[in-house]
Write a protein that holds these residues in place. Structure first.
Motif, PDB file in Angstrom:
ATOM      1  N   TYR A  35       9.612   3.235   0.617  1.00 38.56           N
ATOM      2  CA  TYR A  35       9.122   4.609   0.533  1.00 38.56           C
ATOM      3  C   TYR A  35       8.429   5.008   1.831  1.00 38.56           C
ATOM      4  CZ  TYR A  35       4.995   1.891  -0.919  1.00 38.56           C
ATOM      5  OH  TYR A  35       3.978   0.968  -0.997  1.00 38.56           O
ATOM      6  N   SER A  36       8.242   6.284   2.014  1.00 42.87           N
ATOM      7  CA  SER A  36       7.619   6.782   3.241  1.00 42.87           C
ATOM      8  C   SER A  36       6.180   6.304   3.328  1.00 42.87           C
ATOM      9  CB  SER A  36       7.656   8.309   3.263  1.00 42.87           C
ATOM     10  OG  SER A  36       6.911   8.835   2.178  1.00 42.87           O
ATOM     11  N   GLY A  37       5.813   5.849   4.510  1.00 46.08           N
ATOM     12  CA  GLY A  37       4.443   5.389   4.739  1.00 46.08           C
ATOM     13  C   GLY A  37       4.151   4.011   4.199  1.00 46.08           C
ATOM     14  N   PHE A  38       5.188   3.256   3.822  1.00 40.14           N
ATOM     15  CA  PHE A  38       4.983   1.899   3.279  1.00 40.14           C
ATOM     16  C   PHE A  38       4.242   1.032   4.281  1.00 40.14           C
ATOM     17  CE2 PHE A  38       6.404  -2.502   3.356  1.00 40.14           C
ATOM     18  CZ  PHE A  38       6.232  -2.920   2.043  1.00 40.14           C
ATOM     19  N   LEU A  44       6.190 -11.170 -14.855  1.00 44.98           N
ATOM     20  CA  LEU A  44       6.483 -10.310 -13.710  1.00 44.98           C
ATOM     21  C   LEU A  44       5.872  -8.950 -13.998  1.00 44.98           C
ATOM     22  CD1 LEU A  44       7.869  -9.825 -10.974  1.00 44.98           C
ATOM     23  CD2 LEU A  44       9.920  -9.116 -12.253  1.00 44.98           C
ATOM     24  N   GLU A  45       4.833  -8.617 -13.259  1.00 43.51           N
ATOM     25  CA  GLU A  45       4.114  -7.371 -13.508  1.00 43.51           C
ATOM     26  C   GLU A  45       3.982  -6.576 -12.213  1.00 43.51           C
ATOM     27  OE1 GLU A  45       0.340  -8.220 -15.250  1.00 43.51           O
ATOM     28  OE2 GLU A  45       1.188  -9.233 -17.010  1.00 43.51           O
ATOM     29  N   PHE A  46       4.143  -5.279 -12.337  1.00 42.84           N
ATOM     30  CA  PHE A  46       3.917  -4.356 -11.229  1.00 42.84           C
ATOM     31  C   PHE A  46       2.678  -3.532 -11.593  1.00 42.84           C
ATOM     32  CE2 PHE A  46       8.249  -5.656 -10.898  1.00 42.84           C
ATOM     33  CZ  PHE A  46       8.587  -5.575  -9.546  1.00 42.84           C
ATOM     34  N   GLN A  47       1.559  -3.882 -11.014  1.00 44.03           N
ATOM     35  CA  GLN A  47       0.274  -3.297 -11.391  1.00 44.03           C
ATOM     36  C   GLN A  47      -0.165  -2.264 -10.351  1.00 44.03           C
ATOM     37  OE1 GLN A  47      -2.292  -6.695 -11.512  1.00 44.03           O
ATOM     38  NE2 GLN A  47      -1.258  -7.643 -13.248  1.00 44.03           N
ATOM     39  N   ARG A  48      -0.551  -1.111 -10.820  1.00 42.00           N
ATOM     40  CA  ARG A  48      -1.012  -0.048  -9.917  1.00 42.00           C
ATOM     41  C   ARG A  48      -2.536  -0.031  -9.888  1.00 42.00           C
ATOM     42  NH1 ARG A  48       3.587   4.650 -10.627  1.00 42.00           N
ATOM     43  NH2 ARG A  48       5.304   3.176 -10.990  1.00 42.00           N
ATOM     44  N   ILE A  49      -3.061  -0.125  -8.691  1.00 41.13           N
ATOM     45  CA  ILE A  49      -4.501  -0.273  -8.511  1.00 41.13           C
ATOM     46  C   ILE A  49      -5.046   0.962  -7.797  1.00 41.13           C
ATOM     47  CG2 ILE A  49      -6.343  -1.688  -7.531  1.00 41.13           C
ATOM     48  CD1 ILE A  49      -4.375  -4.044  -7.574  1.00 41.13           C
ATOM     49  N   GLY A  50      -5.901   1.698  -8.510  1.00 39.81           N
ATOM     50  CA  GLY A  50      -6.559   2.849  -7.914  1.00 39.81           C
ATOM     51  C   GLY A  50      -5.759   4.129  -8.022  1.00 39.81           C
ATOM     52  N   LEU A  68      -8.059   6.045   4.307  1.00 41.63           N
ATOM     53  CA  LEU A  68      -8.511   4.998   3.403  1.00 41.63           C
ATOM     54  C   LEU A  68      -8.738   5.548   2.005  1.00 41.63           C
ATOM     55  CD1 LEU A  68     -11.032   2.978   5.625  1.00 41.63           C
ATOM     56  CD2 LEU A  68      -8.696   2.353   4.970  1.00 41.63           C
ATOM     57  N   ARG A  69      -9.293   6.757   1.910  1.00 42.50           N
ATOM     58  CA  ARG A  69      -9.552   7.356   0.606  1.00 42.50           C
ATOM     59  C   ARG A  69      -8.248   7.777  -0.095  1.00 42.50           C
ATOM     60  NH1 ARG A  69     -14.871   9.675  -0.246  1.00 42.50           N
ATOM     61  NH2 ARG A  69     -16.303   9.031   1.379  1.00 42.50           N
ATOM     62  N   SER A  70      -7.180   7.819   0.671  1.00 43.13           N
ATOM     63  CA  SER A  70      -5.894   8.240   0.124  1.00 43.13           C
ATOM     64  C   SER A  70      -4.993   7.063  -0.220  1.00 43.13           C
ATOM     65  CB  SER A  70      -5.182   9.124   1.159  1.00 43.13           C
ATOM     66  OG  SER A  70      -3.975   9.619   0.665  1.00 43.13           O
ATOM     67  N   THR A  71      -5.440   5.841   0.068  1.00 47.67           N
ATOM     68  CA  THR A  71      -4.585   4.661  -0.051  1.00 47.67           C
ATOM     69  C   THR A  71      -4.870   3.894  -1.338  1.00 47.67           C
ATOM     70  OG1 THR A  71      -4.465   4.446   2.352  1.00 47.67           O
ATOM     71  CG2 THR A  71      -3.911   2.501   1.061  1.00 47.67           C
ATOM     72  N   THR A  72      -3.815   3.533  -2.052  1.00 45.22           N
ATOM     73  CA  THR A  72      -3.920   2.701  -3.244  1.00 45.22           C
ATOM     74  C   THR A  72      -2.874   1.590  -3.148  1.00 45.22           C
ATOM     75  OG1 THR A  72      -2.456   4.207  -4.440  1.00 45.22           O
ATOM     76  CG2 THR A  72      -4.824   4.531  -4.717  1.00 45.22           C
ATOM     77  N   TYR A  73      -2.838   0.719  -4.160  1.00 46.70           N
ATOM     78  CA  TYR A  73      -2.064  -0.503  -4.068  1.00 46.70           C
ATOM     79  C   TYR A  73      -1.116  -0.677  -5.248  1.00 46.70           C
ATOM     80  CZ  TYR A  73      -6.088  -1.454  -1.087  1.00 46.70           C
ATOM     81  OH  TYR A  73      -7.083  -1.358  -0.148  1.00 46.70           O
ATOM     82  N   LEU A  74      -0.014  -1.341  -4.946  1.00 50.67           N
ATOM     83  CA  LEU A  74       0.874  -1.869  -5.978  1.00 50.67           C
ATOM     84  C   LEU A  74       0.803  -3.385  -5.870  1.00 50.67           C
ATOM     85  CD1 LEU A  74       3.081  -1.385  -8.155  1.00 50.67           C
ATOM     86  CD2 LEU A  74       4.764  -1.637  -6.316  1.00 50.67           C
ATOM     87  N   ASN A  76       0.822  -1.202   0.000  1.00 52.61           N
ATOM     88  CA  ASN A  76       0.000   0.000   0.000  1.00 52.61           C
ATOM     89  C   ASN A  76       0.860   1.257   0.000  1.00 52.61           C
ATOM     90  OD1 ASN A  76      -1.976  -1.917   0.490  1.00 52.61           O
ATOM     91  ND2 ASN A  76      -2.082  -1.504   2.663  1.00 52.61           N
ATOM     92  N   ALA A  77       0.311   2.319  -0.521  1.00 55.16           N
ATOM     93  CA  ALA A  77       0.916   3.642  -0.401  1.00 55.16           C
ATOM     94  C   ALA A  77      -0.188   4.643  -0.113  1.00 55.16           C
ATOM     95  CB  ALA A  77       1.672   4.030  -1.666  1.00 55.16           C
ATOM     96  N   THR A  78       0.157   5.643   0.648  1.00 56.59           N
ATOM     97  CA  THR A  78      -0.838   6.626   1.058  1.00 56.59           C
ATOM     98  C   THR A  78      -0.382   8.020   0.670  1.00 56.59           C
ATOM     99  OG1 THR A  78      -1.523   5.263   2.929  1.00 56.59           O
ATOM    100  CG2 THR A  78      -2.099   7.598   3.026  1.00 56.59           C
ATOM    101  N   GLY A  79      -1.283   8.733   0.008  1.00 59.52           N
ATOM    102  CA  GLY A  79      -1.169  10.173  -0.129  1.00 59.52           C
ATOM    103  C   GLY A  79      -0.087  10.679  -1.034  1.00 59.52           C
TER     104      GLY A  79
END
Length: 559
Positions: A402-405, A353-359, A369-375, A320-323
């Motif tokens: 990264y920060s907030g990991f 091997l895929e790095f998919q960004r979700i959201g 929660l509204r600021s969080t998305t996924y790799l 997850n990553a936030t903001g």
């Protein structure tokens, strides 16, 4: 199944229990003697319904026999005999072509379904079963039509258990028999095919998976009954449902299901082609929709054959990553992971091997929660150790990120360790637990010094460690704690690879701490052995690689 029999007047209950995914999974388990081959839910429905099926003389046609229709038919026949009912049970074989395709590398594949279309390009690795020697075929099933079903009904069968007949074949067979159609009654058979297509997917035609669901009362669209097809002699049908059950049948729900899984304007089946250009859908009453305009043509000279092979091992990691600077965070994490894989010498060994960004984070988010998305990191490789290597980077770079990991859960392909059996976690690992204020710490490790331990230089020693760190995720610890888990607790997890240990800290589980804890085991000294007593799926080779404790065989004298 029982509700469909209880809630109203029906002549046949049909069921399509098979999808590509469960055919392949169960084929492997069945071949290893770990699965009966047939679908458990098919047996569940018949066993629940047998009394009312006998009372109302409702006939049943299902493809839930899967890889072992004879086995399920024998089980049903035993139940019928025990109940003293006058019901005939039949089964359909012939779809399983595993023996015919074992030498397919020498003979070559039959034509691909889309081989006539030069504009269609197969996905990467589609034909790996021909090109690589480490891709064993696990199943091969032809999609049979309705002819054997009709024959069974003509012979007086009340319950027919089939293997991989096509999804709509049970419905076609029922209508074909009921109306005494001929094999050349193509318009009628095509109508039966589409009727079967409309009701094959449980509640899809009665409100499930419906794009316009938000226009209706949400409470009417769950715990719904399944669809019913009233098929006329000319092949037209009315789609409806039992009025006593929840759900809806409208022109729109029927259109949604009609458009589902189509091949275009011609629907191919082993018994008939359905020409769909002039299809009409018309509401003729509440929860009653007529479907007409289907034309028929002779069937194609071939039928579908689904071949599954063991393509490799999959891993999935979600972080997850936030903001602020989310995109740059995921850029950084992907670069770091690729660096780690390259240093291990395995970057080029992945098939996928895929790095998919979700959201996308919400602008000016009002909550985290509204600021969080996924790799999502998705990987596939022929060698399971390559996937394990990817997972090991989570620990190696645990404090470089990264920060907030933060990570939700990582899922490894535990099937890579081979067949499993139910066993106690303590049969293969040791543990120690204790207290730190209001928190408990629990460490699990692969033993080396016990008489029953793996030799330190044994490949099984490393495999046992790989398995232990794969299965003991934070989510798995919550599952193991079961009724003792509370969402107010918090878990930290760390690995110690040089001593092959996974360690957890469970914050808050001891309340205010030892002297103020209400727990019977206020020091958490017994927590490790409690968790070692929990049942998990243990790879057979890991369990057999050491001698399990011979409890009770030593004479301890009388107490």
């Amino acid at each position: 199944m029982r509700l469909q029999a209880e809630l109203g007047d029906v002549d046949f209950i049909t069921g399509d229990y098979l999808a590509e995914v469960n055919i392949a999974e169960n084929a492997q388990a069945h071949a290893l003697g770990q699965h009966p081959g047939w679908e458990e839910t098919a047996w569940d429905g018949i066993s629940q319904s047998i009394e009312i099926l006998n009372e109302k003389r409702i006939k049943v046609i299902v493809n839930g026999g899967a890889h072992n229709p004879k086995g399920l038919a024998e089980k049903v026949q035993k139940l019928v005999t025990e109940k003293g009912f006058d019901l005939k049970v039949a089964y359909v074989l012939g779809d399983n072509l595993i023996e015919e395709v074992r030498d397919i590398r020498a003979k070559g594949l039959p034509p691909h379904l889309d081989s006539d279309n030069s504009e269609v390009h197969y996905a990467d690795h589609t034909l790996d079963l021909l090109r690589k020697s480490d891709k064993p075929i696990v199943s091969a099933n032809a999609y049979l039509g309705a002819r054997e079903i009709v024959r069974g009904l003509e012979e007086g069968a009340d319950i027919i258990i089939a293997g991989r007949v096509a999804d709509a074949s049970p419905v076609i067979g029922a209508a074909w028999f009921w109306h005494s159609w001929k094999s050349s009654s193509f318009n009628e058979l095509a109508g039966g095919l589409i009727a079967g297509h409309l009701i094959e997917c449980s509640g899809y035609v009665t409100g499930s998976n419906f794009a316009g669901f938000y226009e209706y009362s949400l409470d009417s669209l769950y715990d719904i009954v399944f669809g019913i097809a009233e098929i006329e002699e000319d092949g037209t049908c009315v789609i409806t449902k039992h009025e006593k059950g929840k759900g809806i049948v409208t022109e729109d729900t029927v259109k949604c299901q009609f458009l589902y899984e189509l091949q275009g304007n011609v629907y191919l089946n082993s018994d008939v082609k359905a020409i769909l250009d002039d299809v009409q859908v018309q509401e003729v009453g509440e929860n009653r929709v007529r479907v007409s305009g289907i034309k028929g043509a002779p069937p194609p000279p071939t039928t579908k054959l689904a071949i599954f092979y063991h393509a490799g091992y999959q891993s999935e990691i979600v972080v997850n990553a936030t903001g602020y600077a989310t995109s740059e965070k995921f850029d950084f994490y992907e670069r770091m992971m690729r660096f780690g894989l390259r240093r291990k010498g395995i970057l080029e060994q992945f098939d996928v091997l895929e790095f998919q960004r979700i959201g996308i984070p919400e602008p000016n988010p009002r909550s985290q929660l509204r600021s969080t998305t996924y790799l999502r990191i998705f990987a596939e490789a022929s060698d399971p150790s390559v996937n394990i290597g990817l997972a090991s980077l989570l620990g190696e770079f645990a404090m470089q990120h990264y920060s907030g990991f933060h990570s939700t859960m990582d899922h490894l392909a535990l099937s890579s360790f081979g067949p499993t059996v139910k066993a106690k976690l303590g049969d293969v690992v040791l543990a120690r637990s204790g207290d730190k204020g209001g928190n408990a710490n629990i460490g699990f490790f692969v033993p080396t010094a016990l008489p029953s331990a793996y030799p330190a230089d044994s490949p099984l020693y490393q495999q046992a460690w790989d398995w232990l760190r794969s299965i003991l995720t934070m989510a798995k610890l919550k599952e193991l704690m079961a009724d003792s888990w509370n969402e107010s607790y918090f878990i930290e997890r760390v690995e110690f690879p040089k001593i092959m240990a996974v360690h957890f800290v469970v914050y808050g589980v001891l309340g205010r701490g030892v002297s103020g804890s209400s727990r019977l085991d206020a020091f958490a000294k017994g927590m490790g052995d409690w968790l070692r007593d929990r049942i998990v799926d243990v790879p057979v080779k890991i369990l057999d690689g050491r001698h399990v404790r011979s409890s009770g065989k030593k004479d301890l004298g009388k107490l």
